[in-house]
Write a protein that holds these residues in place. Structure first.
Motif, PDB file in Angstrom:
ATOM      1  N   SER D  20      12.118  63.887  37.240  1.00 37.44           N
ATOM      2  CA  SER D  20      11.570  63.204  36.058  1.00 37.44           C
ATOM      3  C   SER D  20      10.050  63.058  36.196  1.00 37.44           C
ATOM      4  O   SER D  20       9.335  63.026  35.192  1.00 37.44           O
ATOM      5  CB  SER D  20      12.270  61.861  35.829  1.00 37.44           C
ATOM      6  N   ASN D  21       9.576  62.984  37.396  1.00 35.91           N
ATOM      7  CA  ASN D  21       8.130  62.938  37.634  1.00 35.91           C
ATOM      8  C   ASN D  21       7.464  64.202  37.088  1.00 35.91           C
ATOM      9  O   ASN D  21       6.475  64.138  36.342  1.00 35.91           O
ATOM     10  CB  ASN D  21       7.895  62.808  39.148  1.00 35.91           C
ATOM     11  N   PHE D  24       7.548  64.189  33.357  1.00 33.82           N
ATOM     12  CA  PHE D  24       6.629  63.180  32.806  1.00 33.82           C
ATOM     13  C   PHE D  24       5.191  63.668  32.865  1.00 33.82           C
ATOM     14  O   PHE D  24       4.441  63.550  31.895  1.00 33.82           O
ATOM     15  CB  PHE D  24       6.787  61.876  33.594  1.00 33.82           C
ATOM     16  N   GLY D  27       4.209  65.854  30.284  1.00 36.04           N
ATOM     17  CA  GLY D  27       4.149  65.224  28.965  1.00 36.04           C
ATOM     18  C   GLY D  27       5.335  65.517  28.065  1.00 36.04           C
ATOM     19  O   GLY D  27       5.270  65.366  26.854  1.00 36.04           O
ATOM     20  N   PHE D  28       6.442  65.953  28.656  1.00 37.05           N
ATOM     21  CA  PHE D  28       7.611  66.260  27.827  1.00 37.05           C
ATOM     22  C   PHE D  28       8.332  64.986  27.400  1.00 37.05           C
ATOM     23  O   PHE D  28       8.249  63.947  28.050  1.00 37.05           O
ATOM     24  CB  PHE D  28       8.596  67.151  28.585  1.00 37.05           C
ATOM     25  N   ASN D  29       9.060  65.101  26.328  1.00 34.42           N
ATOM     26  CA  ASN D  29       9.832  63.986  25.803  1.00 34.42           C
ATOM     27  C   ASN D  29      11.315  64.213  26.128  1.00 34.42           C
ATOM     28  O   ASN D  29      11.949  65.067  25.534  1.00 34.42           O
ATOM     29  CB  ASN D  29       9.634  63.910  24.284  1.00 34.42           C
ATOM     30  N   VAL D  30      11.825  63.472  27.088  1.00 35.94           N
ATOM     31  CA  VAL D  30      13.224  63.632  27.483  1.00 35.94           C
ATOM     32  C   VAL D  30      14.125  62.981  26.437  1.00 35.94           C
ATOM     33  O   VAL D  30      13.994  61.797  26.153  1.00 35.94           O
ATOM     34  CB  VAL D  30      13.483  62.999  28.874  1.00 35.94           C
TER      35      VAL D  30
END
Lengths: 277, 277, 277, 277
Positions: D20-21, D24, D27-30
């Motif tokens: 997730s780091n 993040f 700049g992606f939107n999970v």
């Protein structure tokens, strides 16, 4: 030591990263992780099971610092839930729960049973669970529920289970125990309105009947739904048969709902639930 | 030769004996026999499959003589049912029925499809079934359904199937084709009232959605129920997902209902059905 | 007075007529009637519920006279079935049956429970049902079951229910109580062979587990099946979880099977059952 | 742009944080995230849906750097799957898939159908899908499947669906298309072994029949199970009826399995599947 962390907040980018970062730096071992974003309401839900040596208040503070202001955070040891059960006359849900309690089969501990009739006292006491008889006759609904609330004060409970408690709760009672009361409703929802739903179902000639377990809110039978199921029926079954079959599905639906809630898998999302099965 | 005999009448002692006596004396071989008495309404229902050499009118007379005056009697060779299908825009039920028709898998024969849009014309014609386009625009409901009724006159059909025909039928139309129209309704019953039931289901946070197939009567969505089923859903599915899942259950429920009706297994008992599965 | 008449014989023309003739001439009121012909085996099955004033032996004789020689005929007042339950260590099926017995909810009466461990003694006695402890240690299977048979002699029972009795019955025991023993098997059939089926199910990665209730015959787990059901499972559940879920489905399947048998709805047709639901 | 990231590797602390780091920092939107750890095998599974502007190879490299050496990583735009369908004579699964393909209802695109009979050519061509007739007569299994493999070379497909392809695949064929072949099996598993399972089911007197969809591996009918379901049956249904009902459940089970696979929700975990529904 096993912990359960539950977070609800408004959604924003990087939440999973930020939360998992804190858990990683503390050296915890994440064993299961579930997230959901309700895109319509922009709500973020996360449930994490982790093991390690955790200082609860310290960790809560660290998480609070990196979460949005509206975050609600629950963190505790994985634990057995304490429960008080309210009943009226029907035994089927109570019996099922008393048996599961006796054999420690559902992550709960029944502290006591409160009934507005004495009918289920013997059954309850067979299993060494205290039974409180609180008759509703000749007193107002408010007074009756005030008496129940007073008994409840003696117990350190997590949830109140309405196991066929056939009385409408007052707004005061509901408010006092917000998000802590779970009901079993004798129908799927939407439902036949009013008395004797199985008679109505029979008269309508339906081919299935169902039950719904939900959290109780001010709107009667309108709280967040936890679990529903049905059973098929046919023309040869009369209203009494349907009521009997209905009890089987009610018992099952309540047990399934409670398993989910008592394992911390259910989040309330306004008038709905988010459930990590 | 295989025959199906269906009898509905007020109940009285000895009906089975009297009927089976007639069949025995004629030398028929009874292969399956089902009876039911609706004790509340004192209605008797009997369905018999027999083989032999039968003079239909003669046998009908003999039976009429020994039955109560109110007896309704159907006697015919076991036969494939002729069907006209009415549609609007959605294909899922129509596709399923056209495939079953193409491979002779359900005891029916699709004579034609009538649609108030042209969208499903190509699909229908792929299977060499005539498609009639009857637009509903700029004419009254009565005129529109009058046009449909005129087309229906060209066909010798047993049943009209509303395979997602999204228009309310006029009382005249319903009356004209009494007990011959079968609908698929996008919900179990009782249901969310009004438009977009899957959106309502989503907003209510239900954990299952369903469908109901029923005969059409004057009361909208209130005719005798033939078959119902559900599918479980969860919080991660939005209203669009529910609608998609709903189509799967609608398709299945309609097919199951039609199998029952087309095999003469369904009796109408006022606002309910009696079904010998 | 309500009676149940059950007839099994080789099929021939006119059976229904002949039987209903006798019942009509005696003036009985037939309330429900079911027949089935197993065409492959030429077996006829009939179950009739009737009311009236019946001399049982006289009626039996009259019916015997008009039926084929191989006819097996049961005629009796509609009655509650007497039952002895055999258990080992697991409580889930026993608990369910004791509760249903306590509240007279299933057409049966539990005369006693026999266990090869003492573990379920307390539970049984809570409900004032005698418990017989018959340890299996240090004696042969034959001796052990001989002891059980001796205890059974003290009871006037209709059926023996194996509610998770985890020992293989000897051919003598099975023969002695032919068609009277009902078992719950921890799988649908065909099944994973051998020990620990839930571990095998987990290792195979199945997406559902089931249970089967059946009459016991000499072929282990091969007797006539009465009822089966399943429950869906997924990858996140380990063998222990499956075993736990399996108990829920076992309990349910056994109860459903017993309801059918205790209401005289189940016929044995060689290695299968015919059930008039 | 929507992407799907799928990671399988041996489990270790901090995987979620590390992954997730990376997401993040890019700049992606999970939008959705699922993880599972198979504790018995120490396998970690993660599936992430995210949106943003992604350079696929670059991101793959970054992730590869922080993951264990054994990591298998799939990253691609959310996309429609290309599929070739193999059939023999039965149409029911093929029909269902052709209809879903025609109306773009399941995240797939049918490139062509290959059959060892010509029976289903007309049906396939109605929907403008090419049909290849590859007779199996007078040639060896190896030669036949070699011919099929040659045709497959002309198509850029993601999966091969055996929609009632009634021939055993050679080890070569299976090896060549490892983890790409999905079958529908006419039974739950474990199953009646050998020919005509519905006849065997009928003879055994089972009360339910089922179907299983699975990936194909060298062990016949032993590949990782994706989806299973059942349908209840009774004594009145003969082997032919069971086969007919079996087709309904086969069709449904295959469609449900394919929906899961085509939406990238299914991971293979040795001989099992992990499915993020």
């Amino acid at each position: 030591m096993k912990y359960i962390l539950r977070i609800t907040c408004s959604d924003q980018k990087g939440l999973i990263y930020k939360i998992s970062n804190v858990l990683f730096e503390e050296g915890f071992n994440v064993e299961r992780n579930d997230e959901f974003v309700d895109a319509e309401k922009n709500h973020f839900f996360m449930r994490t099971e982790f093991s390690g040596d955790c200082k609860v208040e310290e960790l809560k503070n660290k998480l609070q610092n990196i979460l949005p202001e509206d975050a609600k955070l629950e963190l505790s040891l994985k634990k057995v839930k304490n429960v008080v059960i309210l009943v009226t006359k029907e035994h089927h849900c109570l019996s099922d729960l008393l048996i599961r309690n006796e054999f420690n089969e559902m992550n709960f501990n029944v502290l006591s049973v409160i009934g507005n009739y004495e009918l289920l006292k013997d059954l309850t006491q067979k299993f060494n669970v205290p039974f409180h008889y609180v008759p509703a006759e000749n007193i107002s609904r408010e007074e009756h529920q005030q008496k129940i609330a007073e008994i409840l004060e003696n117990y350190d409970f997590d949830y109140i289970v309405l196991a066929k408690f056939m009385r409408i709760l007052t707004p005061e009672f509901v408010k006092k125990f917000k998000h802590k009361i779970i009901n079993i409703h004798h129908s799927f929802l939407p439902a036949f309105i009013g008395a004797n739903p199985y008679k109505q179902a029979h008269e309508r000639g339906v081919k299935m009947i169902g039950a719904t377990s939900h959290f109780v809110t001010d709107d009667l039978d309108e709280g967040p739904i936890i679990y529903q199921d049905i059973i098929k029926v046919n023309h040869s079954q009369n209203a009494k048969d349907l009521a009997k079959l209905g009890k089987e599905v009610e018992k099952k639906v309540l047990a399934e709902a409670l398993k989910l809630v008592f394992n911390d898998k259910v989040f309330i999302d306004e008038n709905k639930t988010v459930i990590f099965e």
